[in-house]
Design a protein around this motif. Structure first.
Motif, PDB file in Angstrom:
ATOM      1  N   GLU A  72       0.822  -1.211   0.000  1.00 38.76           N
ATOM      2  CA  GLU A  72       0.000   0.000   0.000  1.00 38.76           C
ATOM      3  C   GLU A  72       0.854   1.258   0.000  1.00 38.76           C
ATOM      4  O   GLU A  72       0.421   2.297  -0.508  1.00 38.76           O
ATOM      5  CB  GLU A  72      -0.937  -0.036   1.211  1.00 38.76           C
ATOM      6  CG  GLU A  72      -1.993  -1.141   1.126  1.00 38.76           C
ATOM      7  CD  GLU A  72      -2.836  -1.253   2.373  1.00 38.76           C
ATOM      8  OE1 GLU A  72      -2.521  -0.554   3.374  1.00 38.76           O
ATOM      9  OE2 GLU A  72      -3.807  -2.035   2.371  1.00 38.76           O
ATOM     10  N   GLU A  73       2.072   1.152   0.536  1.00 38.57           N
ATOM     11  CA  GLU A  73       2.992   2.284   0.531  1.00 38.57           C
ATOM     12  C   GLU A  73       3.733   2.421  -0.793  1.00 38.57           C
ATOM     13  O   GLU A  73       4.446   3.409  -1.009  1.00 38.57           O
ATOM     14  CB  GLU A  73       4.011   2.138   1.659  1.00 38.57           C
ATOM     15  CG  GLU A  73       3.414   2.230   3.050  1.00 38.57           C
ATOM     16  CD  GLU A  73       4.441   1.973   4.133  1.00 38.57           C
ATOM     17  OE1 GLU A  73       5.660   2.094   3.830  1.00 38.57           O
ATOM     18  OE2 GLU A  73       4.046   1.655   5.273  1.00 38.57           O
ATOM     19  N   GLY A  74       3.588   1.427  -1.671  1.00 40.77           N
ATOM     20  CA  GLY A  74       4.244   1.483  -2.970  1.00 40.77           C
ATOM     21  C   GLY A  74       5.635   0.898  -3.010  1.00 40.77           C
ATOM     22  O   GLY A  74       6.319   0.997  -4.035  1.00 40.77           O
ATOM     23  N   LYS A  75       6.071   0.236  -1.937  1.00 39.43           N
ATOM     24  CA  LYS A  75       7.405  -0.368  -1.932  1.00 39.43           C
ATOM     25  C   LYS A  75       7.418  -1.760  -2.548  1.00 39.43           C
ATOM     26  O   LYS A  75       8.477  -2.289  -2.868  1.00 39.43           O
ATOM     27  CB  LYS A  75       7.950  -0.420  -0.502  1.00 39.43           C
ATOM     28  CG  LYS A  75       8.211   0.968   0.075  1.00 39.43           C
ATOM     29  CD  LYS A  75       8.888   0.896   1.427  1.00 39.43           C
ATOM     30  CE  LYS A  75       9.228   2.291   1.921  1.00 39.43           C
ATOM     31  NZ  LYS A  75       9.937   2.255   3.231  1.00 39.43           N
ATOM     32  N   ILE A  76       6.241  -2.361  -2.679  1.00 43.93           N
ATOM     33  CA  ILE A  76       6.057  -3.635  -3.360  1.00 43.93           C
ATOM     34  C   ILE A  76       4.845  -3.492  -4.270  1.00 43.93           C
ATOM     35  O   ILE A  76       3.816  -2.973  -3.847  1.00 43.93           O
ATOM     36  CB  ILE A  76       5.807  -4.793  -2.361  1.00 43.93           C
ATOM     37  CG1 ILE A  76       6.986  -4.965  -1.400  1.00 43.93           C
ATOM     38  CG2 ILE A  76       5.540  -6.099  -3.100  1.00 43.93           C
ATOM     39  CD1 ILE A  76       6.708  -5.939  -0.268  1.00 43.93           C
ATOM     40  N   LYS A  77       4.968  -3.935  -5.507  1.00 40.09           N
ATOM     41  CA  LYS A  77       3.826  -3.826  -6.420  1.00 40.09           C
ATOM     42  C   LYS A  77       2.835  -4.976  -6.227  1.00 40.09           C
ATOM     43  O   LYS A  77       1.625  -4.763  -6.242  1.00 40.09           O
ATOM     44  CB  LYS A  77       4.315  -3.775  -7.869  1.00 40.09           C
ATOM     45  CG  LYS A  77       5.072  -2.503  -8.227  1.00 40.09           C
ATOM     46  CD  LYS A  77       5.403  -2.460  -9.711  1.00 40.09           C
ATOM     47  CE  LYS A  77       6.053  -1.137 -10.099  1.00 40.09           C
ATOM     48  NZ  LYS A  77       7.408  -1.001  -9.518  1.00 40.09           N
TER      49      LYS A  77
END
Length: 319
Positions: free
Chosen positions: A123-128
């Motif tokens: 959700e933070e964008g560090k993992i797609k």
């Protein structure tokens, strides 16, 4: 990359990877996928992803699969975050395309904590995308019931090992989770090289000289033994000859056509054996009803590995 008959230098390795990228063969399916586990391969990824060829022509289609196998410690938010940050730094990316998560011991429910923290990082964008490796059907259902948005489960799946189709595929079809298969050519056992051979006689047949060959030979033994396996190879050879392809090509295509399967991982030794011709042929091969029925019959002559071994991944968790 020196293991095998000859060493491969960096420049030659880059050329081979460029060719395989062009042919969409670093993993079957689209977009292109690279599976990263070992540091040597990760370093190769970093070098390859930075060269002009990829940046200019394939930046949008290049995807990486990163496996995370944590130690059996408490899965706190900070531990998970720090571990994923290590991979992001090593790969020099802001966000991992796919994080494939493996957990050894189901008696330790920490896998749910880890996956919830991975979901936060998504959700933070560090993992797609968040995915699994070698989870069984029961645990996959628990994970999905906890509203953890996993997209795939990487499992062993071949014409000999049809366990994923007995329980997991049904759940995957109901939920949209995909299967990424490995061991689909059984380390090379499903090939002409081992057809009409007797490996019980020392030096009479091809050597089982890799860990993969030794591993999948044990799977053949559990399934029904070498003699029965020869019957399966002969059936596959008949189908392969009919279509003008190899046994390995037929073996992979048969699994790709199974319910819930999104892709198969084909092992290569860059500079030694890339299997480019065999892999290219998979995309155009169409198995007809006669082919499928004959393969299913030959495969069904072996033991039910779900009863012998257990569900997907249980081969790694038995005492």
């Amino acid at each position: 990359m020196g293991r095998g008959k000859r060493a491969v230098d960096g420049a030659e390795l880059m050329q081979i990877m460029q060719l395989m990228i062009c042919l969409n063969m670093l993993m079957l399916g689209s977009p292109l996928l690279i599976w990263l586990i070992y540091m040597d391969l990760l370093k190769t990824f970093m070098a390859f992803s930075s060269i002009e060829f990829v940046v200019s022509a394939h930046l949008n289609s290049w995807k990486s699969l990163t496996k995370w196998v944590p130690p059996p410690v408490k899965m706190t938010s900070s531990f998970v975050r720090d571990s994923i940050d290590v991979s992001r730094r090593r790969m020099d990316v802001a966000s991992l395309d796919m994080l494939q998560f493996h957990w050894w011991d189901y008696s330790n429910p920490g896998y749910l904590d880890a996956l919830k923290h991975l979901t936060d990082l998504k959700e933070e964008g560090k993992i797609k995308t968040v995915a699994l490796t070698n989870f069984d059907t029961e645990r996959l259902q628990i994970i999905l019931e906890n509203e953890i948005p996993v997209v795939s489960n990487q499992v062993q799946h071949s014409i000999v090992d049809m366990r994923p189709q007995q329980k997991m595929a049904e759940l995957c079809q109901l939920t949209g989770v995909k299967l990424i298969t490995y061991g689909t050519v059984m380390g090379g056992l499903l090939s002409e090289k081992f057809l009409d051979t007797n490996i019980t006689i020392p030096f009479a047949g091809p050597p089982l000289n890799t860990p993969s060959l030794q591993k999948y030979k044990r799977m053949v033994d559990a399934w029904g033994g070498w003699s029965l396996f020869q019957g399966l190879l002969r059936t596959l050879k008949q189908v392969a000859s009919k279509h003008g392809v190899s046994i390995s090509t037929v073996a992979v295509k048969y699994i790709l056509d199974q319910p819930a399967v999104a892709g198969s991982m084909i092992g290569v030794r860059l500079g030694l054996s890339e299997h480019i011709q065999d892999t290219s042929a998979i995309f155009s091969l169409v198995l007809d009803e006669e082919d499928v029925n004959s393969i299913k019959e030959a495969s069904g002559k072996g033991k039910d590995l779900l009863k012998v071994i257990g569900d997907c991944g249980d081969e790694y968790r038995r005492a």
